[in-house]
Design a protein around this motif. Structure first.
Motif, PDB file in Angstrom:
ATOM      1  N   GLU A  84     -24.478  12.861  26.443  1.00 29.10           N
ATOM      2  CA  GLU A  84     -23.569  11.966  25.733  1.00 29.10           C
ATOM      3  C   GLU A  84     -22.141  12.472  25.893  1.00 29.10           C
ATOM      4  O   GLU A  84     -21.872  13.675  25.784  1.00 29.10           O
ATOM      5  N   ALA A  86     -17.767  11.169  25.131  1.00 29.75           N
ATOM      6  CA  ALA A  86     -16.964  10.319  24.250  1.00 29.75           C
ATOM      7  C   ALA A  86     -16.612   8.991  24.909  1.00 29.75           C
ATOM      8  O   ALA A  86     -16.582   7.951  24.241  1.00 29.75           O
ATOM      9  N   ASP A  87     -16.338   9.002  26.207  1.00 31.64           N
ATOM     10  CA  ASP A  87     -15.857   7.813  26.912  1.00 31.64           C
ATOM     11  C   ASP A  87     -16.389   7.859  28.342  1.00 31.64           C
ATOM     12  O   ASP A  87     -15.895   8.634  29.171  1.00 31.64           O
ATOM     13  N   GLU A 134     -22.120   6.850  26.851  1.00 26.22           N
ATOM     14  CA  GLU A 134     -21.266   6.579  25.688  1.00 26.22           C
ATOM     15  C   GLU A 134     -21.989   5.589  24.784  1.00 26.22           C
ATOM     16  O   GLU A 134     -22.338   4.492  25.221  1.00 26.22           O
TER      17      GLU A 134
END
Length: 371
Positions: A84, A86-87, A134
């Motif tokens: 995972e 953030a963006d 994300e």
């Protein structure tokens, strides 16, 4: 760093249709079906044991499986790590600017379960790819595009992934260390005091010829990413005779050799796996007869005969101990395997256990050649 990883979401495998990996994960290791997708020639089944999720991509479709890609690899393999971030879009752009091969540009997926965006990049470790994901919010039991699967409660032998070990080409570790640092934010984790990150931890075998070089990497505190261990053969051994070289030959290059699965009760977990028909590597016969080994096991609060019965290795001192047991390969090609690990304060990987694993693999290979 270009795209700091927040957590490991899942580990993906590619196997041909009919290969029993998904069945074995359930029957032998207590994993339970979580979510399913069948489309485009692919059957993708996510399985979970507490916080550990494996995604088994079975078959071969005309397109790419969701959240990954088809490496067109010759043997069944653990081919993808999903982290995972953030963006995902920004991660793809930043990694492309560093020269990384973005195999799947950012893709958005949405259904009644939720929404997510992902991108897939190549890693410098053979066919191993990395999916950067994300999440836009809650996504149900797994990820958008998958249908939830109801199943019975899992025995839950393991809780989470403790570490990931990559088998590497000799001399490639420094390059991999820099790549994982610059791209995903991994940092060198010393396995011994004063360890040089360029050299890692050298674990020679008893004969003094050959051995292993281990280099461990971790992400900053606060992330939920397992330790990444790079393993390569030391020079001087008999060519083709150690487990890293055997993996490279049978797998067709570097890749994910094994996953260490954490358990709070390794004896119970090993007995559960063995009782279901799982097979573990046998330590060398002399392992439990080493001077001081019985005292060490008792000091850790365990019964030597019970550990020996399941082939569980124990290392450590000063009140900090590490217990490990290794399965035989999950594939007929004798490549990928699983490790059960319990930590009683120890943070490393136990040089004595590494040597014992080394010898166990050699003896298992010799038995296979005789059969």
């Amino acid at each position: 760093m270009a795209a700091p990883a927040r957590r490991l979401c899942h580990i993906a495998f590619h196997v041909p249709a009919g290969q029993p990996l998904a069945r074995d994960l359930q029957r032998l290791f207590g994993f339970q079906p979580l979510a399913l997708r069948e489309a485009g020639g692919w059957r993708q089944l996510a399985l979970r044991s507490r916080h550990t999720v494996f995604l088994v991509n079975e078959g071969a479709g005309p397109g790419e499986p969701l959240y990954g890609l088809d490496p067109h690899h010759a043997v069944p393999s653990a081919t993808n790590l999903c982290f995972e971030v953030a963006d995902a879009g920004a991660a793809a752009r930043a990694l492309a600017a560093r020269g990384c091969n973005v195999r799947v540009p950012p893709v958005s997926v949405r259904d009644a379960q939720g929404a997510a965006t992902y991108t897939v990049i190549s890693s410098p470790a053979g066919t191993l790819s990395l999916t950067l994901l994300e999440l836009a919010g809650p996504c149900g039991p797994f990820l958008p595009g998958f249908k939830p699967v109801s199943s019975a409660a899992s025995p839950g032998w393991v809780s989470h992934v403790d570490h990931l070990t990559l088998a590497c080409i000799p001399g490639s570790s420094p390059t991999l260390v820099r790549w994982f640092h610059d791209c995903l934010g991994f940092q060198h984790l010393p396995l011994s005091p004063g360890e040089d990150p360029e050299l890692g931890l050298e674990v020679p075998v008893k004969s003094g010829r050959g051995g292993l070089r281990l280099t461990a990497l971790q992400t900053p505190l606060g992330s939920a990413v397992p330790t990444l261990v790079l393993a390569e053969s030391l020079p001087g051994g008999v060519s083709g005779q150690d487990q890293v070289e055997q993996f490279l030959a049978r797998h067709g290059g570097p890749g994910l050799q094994h996953v260490g699965l954490y358990t709070s009760n390794i004896l119970e977990a090993a007995e559960g796996v063995a009782g279901a028909g799982g097979q573990f590597l046998n330590p060398p016969e002399a392992y439990y007869r080493q001077p001081g080994k019985e005292k060490q096991i008792l000091a850790a609060g365990h019964e030597p005969s019970l550990l020996a019965r399941q082939g569980i290795l124990l290392d450590g001192d000063k009140g900090k101990f590490l217990l490990q047991v290794f399965t035989k390969s999950l594939f007929a090609e004798d490549t990928f395997f699983l490790e059960l690990i319990q930590r009683q304060g120890a943070t490393g990987f136990g040089q004595g256990n590494i040597r014992a694993l080394w010898q166990s693999v050699q003896e298992e290979a010799a038995r296979s050649q005789e059969a």
